[in-house]
Design a protein around this motif. Structure first.
Motif, PDB file in Angstrom:
ATOM      1  N   VAL A 347       0.864  -1.190   0.000  1.00 16.47           N
ATOM      2  CA  VAL A 347       0.000   0.000   0.000  1.00 16.47           C
ATOM      3  C   VAL A 347       0.897   1.235   0.000  1.00 16.47           C
ATOM      4  O   VAL A 347       1.818   1.340   0.824  1.00 16.47           O
ATOM      5  N   PHE A 348       0.626   2.131  -0.950  1.00 13.76           N
ATOM      6  CA  PHE A 348       1.437   3.349  -1.096  1.00 13.76           C
ATOM      7  C   PHE A 348       0.556   4.596  -1.057  1.00 13.76           C
ATOM      8  O   PHE A 348      -0.495   4.610  -1.711  1.00 13.76           O
ATOM      9  N   PRO A 349       0.999   5.666  -0.430  1.00 12.14           N
ATOM     10  CA  PRO A 349       0.433   6.981  -0.748  1.00 12.14           C
ATOM     11  C   PRO A 349       1.204   7.509  -1.963  1.00 12.14           C
ATOM     12  O   PRO A 349       2.425   7.345  -2.033  1.00 12.14           O
ATOM     13  N   LEU A 350       0.503   8.107  -2.924  1.00 13.03           N
ATOM     14  CA  LEU A 350       1.218   8.578  -4.118  1.00 13.03           C
ATOM     15  C   LEU A 350       2.255   9.627  -3.730  1.00 13.03           C
ATOM     16  O   LEU A 350       3.395   9.602  -4.202  1.00 13.03           O
ATOM     17  N   VAL A 351       1.828  10.562  -2.857  1.00 15.16           N
ATOM     18  CA  VAL A 351       2.748  11.575  -2.325  1.00 15.16           C
ATOM     19  C   VAL A 351       2.523  11.682  -0.820  1.00 15.16           C
ATOM     20  O   VAL A 351       1.465  11.305  -0.316  1.00 15.16           O
ATOM     21  N   ASN A 352       3.528  12.223  -0.131  1.00 19.19           N
ATOM     22  CA  ASN A 352       3.436  12.292   1.329  1.00 19.19           C
ATOM     23  C   ASN A 352       2.799  13.606   1.793  1.00 19.19           C
ATOM     24  O   ASN A 352       3.393  14.344   2.595  1.00 19.19           O
ATOM     25  N   ARG A 353       1.646  13.903   1.244  1.00 21.65           N
ATOM     26  CA  ARG A 353       0.924  15.110   1.687  1.00 21.65           C
ATOM     27  C   ARG A 353      -0.565  14.962   1.374  1.00 21.65           C
ATOM     28  O   ARG A 353      -0.990  13.905   0.896  1.00 21.65           O
ATOM     29  N   ASP A 354      -1.322  15.990   1.682  1.00 21.52           N
ATOM     30  CA  ASP A 354      -2.780  16.036   1.427  1.00 21.52           C
ATOM     31  C   ASP A 354      -3.541  14.910   2.120  1.00 21.52           C
ATOM     32  O   ASP A 354      -4.578  14.451   1.642  1.00 21.52           O
ATOM     33  N   GLY A 355      -2.994  14.391   3.206  1.00 21.29           N
ATOM     34  CA  GLY A 355      -3.701  13.339   3.957  1.00 21.29           C
ATOM     35  C   GLY A 355      -3.572  11.946   3.354  1.00 21.29           C
ATOM     36  O   GLY A 355      -4.147  10.979   3.875  1.00 21.29           O
ATOM     37  N   ILE A 363      -5.771   2.066   5.387  1.00 21.73           N
ATOM     38  CA  ILE A 363      -6.096   0.931   4.492  1.00 21.73           C
ATOM     39  C   ILE A 363      -5.191  -0.264   4.820  1.00 21.73           C
ATOM     40  O   ILE A 363      -5.647  -1.403   4.948  1.00 21.73           O
ATOM     41  N   ALA A 364      -3.877   0.019   4.991  1.00 27.07           N
ATOM     42  CA  ALA A 364      -2.928  -1.068   5.290  1.00 27.07           C
ATOM     43  C   ALA A 364      -3.307  -1.757   6.603  1.00 27.07           C
ATOM     44  O   ALA A 364      -3.308  -2.999   6.688  1.00 27.07           O
ATOM     45  N   ALA A 365      -3.657  -0.980   7.607  1.00 26.35           N
ATOM     46  CA  ALA A 365      -4.008  -1.564   8.912  1.00 26.35           C
ATOM     47  C   ALA A 365      -5.254  -2.449   8.786  1.00 26.35           C
ATOM     48  O   ALA A 365      -5.313  -3.537   9.368  1.00 26.35           O
ATOM     49  N   ASP A 366      -6.245  -1.991   8.012  1.00 27.20           N
ATOM     50  CA  ASP A 366      -7.459  -2.801   7.837  1.00 27.20           C
ATOM     51  C   ASP A 366      -7.152  -4.097   7.084  1.00 27.20           C
ATOM     52  O   ASP A 366      -7.618  -5.175   7.460  1.00 27.20           O
ATOM     53  N   LEU A 367      -6.348  -3.981   6.018  1.00 28.88           N
ATOM     54  CA  LEU A 367      -6.037  -5.171   5.211  1.00 28.88           C
ATOM     55  C   LEU A 367      -5.210  -6.188   6.008  1.00 28.88           C
ATOM     56  O   LEU A 367      -5.319  -7.393   5.792  1.00 28.88           O
TER      57      LEU A 367
END
Ligand code: GAP
Length: 440
Positions: A347-355, A363-367
């Motif tokens: 699981v990746f955030p595209l960029v490290n900003r905007d939440g 999402i990672a924690a749920d999966l």
């Protein structure tokens, strides 16, 4: 093989045992990805045998067994390989594999060519000996089991009665086995400590050949369902000279490795040899009474036996690919079946900003409640994909600016590299379906 061995080390699949002390020959340690792969293979085999059918029971017998077990089984007398010594360099070789061996002193030469030649072959027993209890005399000698099968035979009635099984039925076991191989090698292919997944199917004499053929076909179909290429799999039926001392019929399932066609699983018709020998040596009756037919007999046994480590190597070799994605852009990918892949999704955030990192971490924690997940927020997304391709991760989930608007994520599939959008609410079910194993 060199590229695969180096990837296995680099990505944390497999390391040599005791590496900082120079290594322990033919013993291997599984790192974070390797242990997941091997556990997944064992879980799948265990489910196939003991969960998805009702005529096979599980067992976990001790590694150390009464030494008479190995006299009865024939291993003390027969579990030998022919060994030859070099008179000059004292190198030791398997007499029947001299063509594949090199002199340890002068690797450009064949065994015995470094001076005085080879001695006469002698029998070398492959069982590891140890002592049980505080006194190390001959009466305390016992062996590390060289196969798990004997633990099943001696427990045949212990399992059958409480499980209320009727013949035909089977007993499955996964466990360590040890062999002091004279020429181990080809990475984890032939080791001195390894794990076997063995199933012994007890049948009425006279029905054994029919069951032998059924298990032979069922087992190759299982390997195909696991994604092993059909054109790299074949049967090798044993001729009369090859048959083990206990077998009436035997067939190997072979896989085409970079070092040639080699056995990955053996299917044997072991007749009533093992049970009769244990009856003779223990003095206990291991016959079975068939209530319906009102007859007593000693069952015949059809065995399926596959090495967990050897299967892990097979899966890695089968799935390893180096590809040119577009001119000048190469990737290394492990196309493992998703059901055995160590990590199911990254699981990746595209960029490290905007939440985005917060949403991705949620999402990672749920999966993680259902799958092995890897979270990564470092480097360009393309580089993160490539790292996951090398680790064999089938899916990458990216949180991007659209996620903020419509609660969907991008799911990128490893082999096709295609991307689709999936609602966060349906993501776990989507992955579950995509990782399923289609039982043959
Ligand atoms: N109970 C029957 C038996 O042990 P085997 O052909 O000697 O038969 C069965 O072994 C399987 O165990 C092989 O097909 C292979 O997958 C695995 N195996 C055997 N020796 C091995 C070794 N030294 N290292 C890794 N795997 C091994």
């Amino acid at each position: 093989m060199d590229a695969l061995v180096s990837l296995a080390k680099r990505r944390g699949y497999i390391f040599q045992s005791s590496e900082i002390y120079g290594g322990m020959n033919a013993c291997w340690d599984y790192g974070p990805l390797g242990v997941e792969l091997k556990n997944n293979l064992k879980r799948l085999w265990w489910q196939t045998m003991t969960q998805w059918r009702d005529d096979i029971e599980g067992l976990d017998a001790a590694i150390l067994m009464h030494p008479k077990v190995w006299e009865a089984s024939g291993h003390v007398e027969n579990f030998t390989d022919p060994l030859v010594d070099c008179k000059t360099c004292k190198g030791r070789f398997r007499a029947d594999q001299l063509d594949q061996a090199r002199c340890p002193q002068k690797p450009s030469k064949s065994p015995g060519q470094c001076g005085g030649g080879l001695m006469e072959p002698r029998k070398f027993n492959l069982m590891f000996k140890t002592h049980i209890g505080p006194v190390e005399d001959a009466g305390a000698v016992c062996y590390l089991r060289p196969e798990t099968a004997q633990g099943i035979y001696v427990n045949f009635l212990n399992v059958q009665a409480p499980a209320r099984q009727k013949i035909p039925f089977g007993i499955a076991q996964i466990g360590k086995a040890f062999r002091n191989e004279i020429s181990p090698g080809n990475f984890i292919f032939r080791s001195r400590e390894f794990e076997q997944m063995e199933m012994q199917f007890f049948v009425k004499p006279g029905t054994d050949m029919e069951w032998f053929e059924r298990w032979r076909d069922a087992r190759i179909d299982w390997h195909k369902a696991l994604g092993l290429s059909a054109d790299r799999l074949r049967f090798h039926p044993h001729g009369p000279q090859e048959l083990a001392h206990y077998a009436k019929a035997a067939v190997d399932i072979e896989f085409k490795f970079p070092f040639g066609w080699q056995e990955i699983e053996g299917i044997h018709d072991r007749t009533d040899f093992d049970l009769k020998r244990h009856m003779e040596y223990s003095g206990k009756d291991l016959s079975y009474f068939d209530d319906a037919a009102k007859e007593r007999f000693v069952p015949y046994i059809i065995e399926t036996s596959v090495g967990a480590d050897r299967l892990a190597l097979t899966a890695l070799v089968n799935s390893y690919a180096e590809e040119e994605v577009k001119p000048g852009d190469k990737r290394t990918v492990l196309r493992l079946h998703p059901t055995i892949a160590p990590i199911k999704a990254a699981v990746f955030p595209l960029v490290n900003r905007d939440g985005m990192p917060e949403i991705a971490q949620k999402i990672a924690a749920d999966l993680r409640k259902r799958f092995k997940i890897f979270y990564d927020d470092t480097g360009a997304v393309g580089r993160r994909y490539r790292r996951m391709d090398e680790a064999g991760t089938p899916f990458c989930v990216t949180v991007d600016s659209d996620t903020l608007k419509d609660q969907t994520v991008t799911v990128r599939e490893r082999d096709s590299m295609q991307q689709i959008r999936v609602p966060i609410a349906g993501l776990a079910d989507h992955l579950e379906k995509a990782c399923a194993f289609e039982a043959p």
